[in-house]
Design a protein around this motif. Sequence first.
Motif, PDB file in Angstrom:
ATOM      1  N   ALA A 111       0.902  -1.191  -0.006  1.00  0.00           N
ATOM      2  CA  ALA A 111       0.167  -0.070   0.027  1.00  0.00           C
ATOM      3  C   ALA A 111       0.866   1.322  -0.101  1.00  0.00           C
ATOM      4  CB  ALA A 111      -0.794  -0.160   1.207  1.00  0.00           C
ATOM      5  N   MET A 112       0.594   2.238  -0.903  1.00  0.00           N
ATOM      6  CA  MET A 112       1.500   3.531  -1.307  1.00  0.00           C
ATOM      7  C   MET A 112       0.692   4.624  -0.529  1.00  0.00           C
ATOM      8  SD  MET A 112       3.993   2.121  -3.288  1.00  0.00           S
ATOM      9  CE  MET A 112       4.746   3.755  -4.018  1.00  0.00           C
ATOM     10  N   GLN A 113       1.359   5.368   0.221  1.00  0.00           N
ATOM     11  CA  GLN A 113       0.880   6.740   0.483  1.00  0.00           C
ATOM     12  C   GLN A 113       1.044   7.781  -0.715  1.00  0.00           C
ATOM     13  OE1 GLN A 113      -0.106   7.816   3.622  1.00  0.00           O
ATOM     14  NE2 GLN A 113      -0.173   5.743   4.239  1.00  0.00           N
ATOM     15  N   PRO A 114      -0.003   8.597  -0.860  1.00  0.00           N
ATOM     16  CA  PRO A 114      -0.022   9.489  -2.160  1.00  0.00           C
ATOM     17  C   PRO A 114       1.480  10.485  -1.976  1.00  0.00           C
ATOM     18  CG  PRO A 114      -1.370  10.422  -0.430  1.00  0.00           C
ATOM     19  CD  PRO A 114      -1.138   9.127  -0.048  1.00  0.00           C
ATOM     20  N   ASP A 115       1.861  10.660  -3.397  1.00  0.00           N
ATOM     21  CA  ASP A 115       3.198  11.387  -3.617  1.00  0.00           C
ATOM     22  C   ASP A 115       3.293  12.483  -2.702  1.00  0.00           C
ATOM     23  OD1 ASP A 115       5.389  12.780  -4.600  1.00  0.00           O
ATOM     24  OD2 ASP A 115       4.567  12.904  -6.602  1.00  0.00           O
ATOM     25  N   ASN A 116       4.228  12.936  -1.924  1.00  0.00           N
ATOM     26  CA  ASN A 116       4.458  14.097  -1.101  1.00  0.00           C
ATOM     27  C   ASN A 116       5.373  15.109  -1.565  1.00  0.00           C
ATOM     28  OD1 ASN A 116       6.934  13.148  -0.339  1.00  0.00           O
ATOM     29  ND2 ASN A 116       6.336  12.488   1.564  1.00  0.00           N
ATOM     30  N   GLY A 117       6.015  14.557  -2.863  1.00  0.00           N
ATOM     31  CA  GLY A 117       7.027  15.584  -3.533  1.00  0.00           C
ATOM     32  C   GLY A 117       8.192  15.715  -2.961  1.00  0.00           C
ATOM     33  N   ILE A 118       8.509  14.869  -1.788  1.00  0.00           N
ATOM     34  CA  ILE A 118       9.991  15.456  -1.238  1.00  0.00           C
ATOM     35  C   ILE A 118      10.902  14.261  -1.705  1.00  0.00           C
ATOM     36  CG2 ILE A 118      10.947  15.349   1.071  1.00  0.00           C
ATOM     37  CD1 ILE A 118       8.496  15.846   2.337  1.00  0.00           C
ATOM     38  N   LYS A 119      12.052  14.814  -2.228  1.00  0.00           N
ATOM     39  CA  LYS A 119      13.065  14.125  -2.937  1.00  0.00           C
ATOM     40  C   LYS A 119      14.119  13.688  -1.835  1.00  0.00           C
ATOM     41  CE  LYS A 119      15.040  15.415  -6.876  1.00  0.00           C
ATOM     42  NZ  LYS A 119      15.533  16.396  -7.601  1.00  0.00           N
ATOM     43  N   ILE A 120      14.161  12.116  -1.898  1.00  0.00           N
ATOM     44  CA  ILE A 120      15.172  11.468  -1.143  1.00  0.00           C
ATOM     45  C   ILE A 120      16.464  10.882  -1.694  1.00  0.00           C
ATOM     46  CG2 ILE A 120      15.514   9.689   0.954  1.00  0.00           C
ATOM     47  CD1 ILE A 120      13.837  12.337   1.620  1.00  0.00           C
ATOM     48  N   ALA A 121      17.508  10.941  -1.401  1.00  0.00           N
ATOM     49  CA  ALA A 121      18.712  10.484  -2.144  1.00  0.00           C
ATOM     50  C   ALA A 121      19.033   9.110  -1.370  1.00  0.00           C
ATOM     51  CB  ALA A 121      19.774  11.293  -2.283  1.00  0.00           C
ATOM     52  N   VAL A 122      19.320   7.921  -1.861  1.00  0.00           N
ATOM     53  CA  VAL A 122      19.980   6.698  -1.225  1.00  0.00           C
ATOM     54  C   VAL A 122      21.423   6.543  -1.754  1.00  0.00           C
ATOM     55  CG1 VAL A 122      19.766   4.527  -0.670  1.00  0.00           C
ATOM     56  CG2 VAL A 122      17.760   5.989  -0.926  1.00  0.00           C
TER      57      VAL A 122
ATOM     58  N   SER B  50      22.789   0.561  -3.396  1.00  0.00           N
ATOM     59  CA  SER B  50      21.791  -0.230  -3.614  1.00  0.00           C
ATOM     60  C   SER B  50      21.722  -1.633  -3.267  1.00  0.00           C
ATOM     61  CB  SER B  50      21.608  -0.023  -5.260  1.00  0.00           C
ATOM     62  OG  SER B  50      22.525  -0.795  -5.996  1.00  0.00           O
ATOM     63  N   GLY B  51      22.693  -1.879  -2.251  1.00  0.00           N
ATOM     64  CA  GLY B  51      22.607  -3.270  -1.522  1.00  0.00           C
ATOM     65  C   GLY B  51      21.386  -3.287  -0.710  1.00  0.00           C
ATOM     66  N   PRO B  52      21.467  -4.228   0.001  1.00  0.00           N
ATOM     67  CA  PRO B  52      20.157  -4.562   0.888  1.00  0.00           C
ATOM     68  C   PRO B  52      19.487  -3.139   1.719  1.00  0.00           C
ATOM     69  CG  PRO B  52      22.108  -5.964   1.526  1.00  0.00           C
ATOM     70  CD  PRO B  52      22.501  -5.329   0.194  1.00  0.00           C
ATOM     71  N   CYS B  53      20.486  -2.709   2.482  1.00  0.00           N
ATOM     72  CA  CYS B  53      20.353  -1.512   3.304  1.00  0.00           C
ATOM     73  C   CYS B  53      19.628  -0.400   2.471  1.00  0.00           C
ATOM     74  CB  CYS B  53      21.459  -1.206   4.014  1.00  0.00           C
ATOM     75  SG  CYS B  53      21.070   0.388   5.049  1.00  0.00           S
ATOM     76  N   GLY B  54      20.308   0.060   1.127  1.00  0.00           N
ATOM     77  CA  GLY B  54      19.723   1.148   0.678  1.00  0.00           C
ATOM     78  C   GLY B  54      18.336   0.622  -0.124  1.00  0.00           C
ATOM     79  N   LEU B  55      18.236  -0.840  -0.417  1.00  0.00           N
ATOM     80  CA  LEU B  55      16.904  -1.188  -1.191  1.00  0.00           C
ATOM     81  C   LEU B  55      15.908  -1.122  -0.136  1.00  0.00           C
ATOM     82  CD1 LEU B  55      18.129  -4.086  -3.419  1.00  0.00           C
ATOM     83  CD2 LEU B  55      17.528  -1.658  -4.205  1.00  0.00           C
ATOM     84  N   SER B  56      16.139  -1.505   1.165  1.00  0.00           N
ATOM     85  CA  SER B  56      15.070  -1.718   2.086  1.00  0.00           C
ATOM     86  C   SER B  56      14.837  -0.242   2.518  1.00  0.00           C
ATOM     87  CB  SER B  56      15.514  -2.468   2.893  1.00  0.00           C
ATOM     88  OG  SER B  56      15.165  -2.099   4.611  1.00  0.00           O
ATOM     89  N   PHE B  57      15.479   0.684   2.795  1.00  0.00           N
ATOM     90  CA  PHE B  57      15.317   1.934   2.737  1.00  0.00           C
ATOM     91  C   PHE B  57      14.507   2.616   1.738  1.00  0.00           C
ATOM     92  CE2 PHE B  57      16.118   6.656   2.589  1.00  0.00           C
ATOM     93  CZ  PHE B  57      15.979   7.020   3.586  1.00  0.00           C
ATOM     94  N   ALA B  58      15.044   2.266   0.560  1.00  0.00           N
ATOM     95  CA  ALA B  58      14.017   3.006  -0.565  1.00  0.00           C
ATOM     96  C   ALA B  58      12.742   2.490  -0.526  1.00  0.00           C
ATOM     97  CB  ALA B  58      14.947   2.592  -1.879  1.00  0.00           C
ATOM     98  N   GLY B  59      12.467   1.329  -0.423  1.00  0.00           N
ATOM     99  CA  GLY B  59      11.117   0.781  -0.186  1.00  0.00           C
ATOM    100  C   GLY B  59      10.257   1.462   0.463  1.00  0.00           C
ATOM    101  N   ASP B  60      10.716   1.426   1.748  1.00  0.00           N
ATOM    102  CA  ASP B  60       9.962   1.932   3.041  1.00  0.00           C
ATOM    103  C   ASP B  60       9.796   3.336   2.869  1.00  0.00           C
ATOM    104  OD1 ASP B  60       9.810  -0.313   4.341  1.00  0.00           O
ATOM    105  OD2 ASP B  60      10.771   0.406   6.084  1.00  0.00           O
ATOM    106  N   MET B  61      10.708   4.309   2.204  1.00  0.00           N
ATOM    107  CA  MET B  61      10.468   5.714   1.949  1.00  0.00           C
ATOM    108  C   MET B  61       9.405   5.845   0.740  1.00  0.00           C
ATOM    109  SD  MET B  61      11.742   7.380   4.334  1.00  0.00           S
ATOM    110  CE  MET B  61      12.289   9.103   3.935  1.00  0.00           C
TER     111      MET B  61
ATOM    112  N   ARG C 224      11.027  -0.380  -8.654  1.00  0.00           N
ATOM    113  CA  ARG C 224      10.826   0.580  -9.860  1.00  0.00           C
ATOM    114  C   ARG C 224       9.287   0.819  -9.988  1.00  0.00           C
ATOM    115  NH1 ARG C 224      15.370  -1.989 -12.886  1.00  0.00           N
ATOM    116  NH2 ARG C 224      16.820  -0.261 -12.912  1.00  0.00           N
ATOM    117  N   ARG C 225       8.412  -0.169  -9.927  1.00  0.00           N
ATOM    118  CA  ARG C 225       7.047  -0.074  -9.890  1.00  0.00           C
ATOM    119  C   ARG C 225       6.629   1.031  -8.925  1.00  0.00           C
ATOM    120  NH1 ARG C 225       3.622  -4.562 -10.417  1.00  0.00           N
ATOM    121  NH2 ARG C 225       5.012  -5.800  -9.103  1.00  0.00           N
ATOM    122  N   MET C 226       7.514   0.874  -7.813  1.00  0.00           N
ATOM    123  CA  MET C 226       6.655   1.694  -6.846  1.00  0.00           C
ATOM    124  C   MET C 226       7.207   3.107  -6.989  1.00  0.00           C
ATOM    125  SD  MET C 226       7.641  -0.904  -3.610  1.00  0.00           S
ATOM    126  CE  MET C 226       7.256   0.109  -2.305  1.00  0.00           C
TER     127      MET C 226
END
Lengths: 497, 263
Positions: free
Chosen positions: A166-177, A180-191, A233-235
Motif C-alpha cells: 500500500a502506497m501513500q500519495p506522492d508528497n513531492g519530497i526528494k530523498i537520495a540513497v 543499492s545493496g540490501p540496506c539501500g533497497l530496504s530504505f528506498a522501499g520504505d520511503m 521501480r514500479r513503486m
Amino acid sequence: MFVRHMNKEELTAQRAEAWREELRRSRKAKERTDIPRVKMTELDPAYRVTNKEEVNCGLTREQAVLEATRCLDCVEPLCMTGCPVEINIPKFIKNIERGDFLAAARTLKETSALPAVCGRVCPQERQCESKCFYVQKLKKDPIAIGYLERFAADYEQASGEVALPAMQPDNGIKIAVVGSGPCGLSFAGDMAKRGYRVTVFEALHEIGGVLKYGIPEFRLPNRIVDVEIDSLRRMGVEFMTDCIVGKTLSYDDLHEMGFKGIMVASGAGLPRFMNIPGENLNGVMSSNEYLTRVNLMDAANPESDTPVYKGHRVAVIGGGNTAMDSVRTARRLGAERAIIVYRRSEEEMPARKEEIHHAKQEGVEFLTLHNPIEYIGDERGRVCAMKLQKMTLGEPDASGRRSPVPIPGAVETVEIDEVIVSVGVSPNPLVPRAIDGLEVTAKGTIVVDADTLQSSIADIYAGGDIVRGGATVILAMGDGRRAAAAMHEALQKRQGA
Amino acid sequence: MNKIVAKEHFSEKVVKLVVEAPLIARARKAGHFVIVRVGEKGERIPLTIAAADVEAGTITLVVQAVGKSSSKLCALNPGDYITDVVGPLGKATHIERFGTVVCCGGGVGCAPLLPIVAAMKAAGNRVITVLAARTKELIILEEQMREHSDEVIIMTDDGSYGQKGLVTQGVEEVINREKVDLCVTIGPAVMMKFVSQLTQRYHVPTVASLNTIMVDGTGMCGACRITVGGKTRFVCIDGPEFDAHQVDFDEMLMRLSSYKDVE
C-alpha cells in the motif's frame, strides 16, 4: 535486541481474526508437534559442482502447507523478536497453512522489501528460528521459517501477480540513497511507500550491491534479486548506476538537486588482508575480487572479457559466509582441491550452518585450527604454496569465542595455486571522506545515533556495513527500515514546524 | 551509456576519444581517472582522464589498443556509445607552487600528463616537459604541451624526432642543468621505475601516477594493490599518484602480468 515498531494490540487483533481462530482449532497441538521438520530438496552435490544452478530447490506446496501446520501460532510469537525487520511471522505462516500463498507474500512485504532474498540468505538459525517455541520449550527442530518465507515469496514471483505494498500519495519530497545493496533497497522501499520520491545512486553498473557482486548465483539467483528491484521501480524508485556520491556528485550537488534527506548505505567495501609475506603474489586475491569477477563480471563464462584464475588447488582463508561462497565457487570453477583454512575450530565459524554443510557435501576440505603465515611464489611470482601455523583454542576473547593460539613449532606447508583471502572487510572510505564534517570512528565507520541512525549531519542517515563494519544482509535491511522510519518522522516534524 | 562525440587517431594504435559525461567533466581534476566498460560482457578498465570540457559536458580519453578491452574501445566511432563510464576516481594531483617541475611522460602516458602540466603551470611553476616515445609518430600532444610548458624536450628511441635516447636522459639533462623541485612521471611501469631510480640518485622528490589492474575502481576488490614504503596500498583510493621512491615497481610489474596467461 531490535527496535520494535509493531504494535502489540495490532498483533493480538490480527491473531484474533476468525480464520486464525478456526485454523488453530482445526488441529490439536500434539498433532502439529508430531510432524517432523521439512527437509529441503537439494541438487545432488556431484551434479551441482558442475554448474551454478541454485542448490536449494525450494518447498513444494504440500511440503510448505505441512510445515506451516507445525506452527502453533503462539500468543507471544517469540520468533518475531529474532527478526530485524519484524516480519509478522505467525500471520504469514498461517496464511500458508490455509493455502492463501499470495496473502502470505503480502504479509512479508508489509515489513520486508526483499523477502525472496531473506528466505535464502538470512542466518535464520541465529534469528527467528532460534527463538521458536519448538527450540525454546519443546527441544525440537524449529519451524523452517526461512524455507517458508522463500516459498511464499517465490510463489508470488512465479504467479506473475507481484503485489505492491500500500502506497501513500506522492508528497513531492526528494530523498537520495547512496548504494543499492540490501540496506539501500530496504530504505528506498520504505520511503517510497510513505510517498517520497526516492533516487538510488549506485557506483557499479548493476543494481543490487552485495546481492549481485557478492552472493553467488547458486545461493541467490540474480533473477530473484531483479524481481525485487523491479517491484521497487514500479513503486516509483529511480535508480542511477555508474554514479558515485562523493565523486560524480557531491553532497552539495545533492542539495542543489533538491534532496531533503540522504541515506548512506555504501557498504563495507574495502577487503582486509593479513599483511603476511607473499600476500601480493599473483594468484592471491580478496574474496571480493574473486566473487566480483565471477558474479558481477561473469568471468567464468568464455564470452566475458573479464578473466579469472581457475585454480586447481585453491585455499580460501576465513570461516564466514563469504569464505564459503568463495570456496564453493572455486569447486564450480573446477578446483580439484578447495580448502577452507580457518584459525579457530568449526564451532566458532561465523558462516551459516547450511553453507558449511553444503560446502562439505561438495567436497570442500576444512583445515580448521590452521592459520596462514606466509605464501611462497614460483619464479614468475605466482603463488605455489602456503605455510600454515597450527593453532589450538585458548581463552574466550572479546567476541566470546575461544581465541586461537599458535602451537609453537607446528608449521606445515601445503601446495596450492590460488589463495582467496576472506578475513573480513573495512568500511569504504570513499563516501565518508567526501563529506566534510561527517563524524567517523577510528575504524572508519560512520557514527550514527543508535536508534534513529542519524549521522552527525542532520539530513544524513547511514546504515548497513558502512556503520556496522561487516554484518549480514538482514541487519543491513533492518537498518534501512529503522532509518526510513526515523527520517520520515524528522521530515514530518520539520514540515509541521 | 556515454556517447562518443569525436575521435582522432594519434597513431595506428592510439586514439583520442571525446566522450559525453557532463557530471564527470564538471567534477574531475587533474590526476583523476574513470572506469570504462564496453559491451554487456565487457571488462571494467581504468583510464586516466586527459582533458575535460565543462561547457560541452565532455571528457577526453586517450587509449592505446593493447588488449581485448582497449582494442574494443579503440574500435568505437563517433555516435557509438560506451556502455559505462564512471568517475572521476582516485585522488586528484596535489598542485601547488613547488618551483621548477619536470613532467615526464612516456607513450600514451603523455595524455594524462597534459592536465597536470597545465595545472602546474597555472599554479606558477616553471614547467619543463619531457615527452618520450619509440618513434616520431608516437609522440602525442606536443603542441598542447608547449602551450603550458616553459620548455618541451622530446626523446625518441630511434632518434627520428627530438633527441635520440630514453626519457631518463632528458630528465637527467635538466637535473644537471638546474635545480628541480619536483618530478611527475606517467607512463609504462618500467619507464617510471627507471625515472624513479634516476631522481632518487639526485634526491628530486618524484610523483608517479600508477595504472594497475582494477575491477571496481572504488576500493572494493584490492586487485590494484601495490607496496609503497613497505605497506600495501590500493591504487584506486589511495592513489593513483604515489611517492615514486617508495613504490615497489618490481612487484607492480609482476602484478601487471597477473592475467597474461588467462586472457
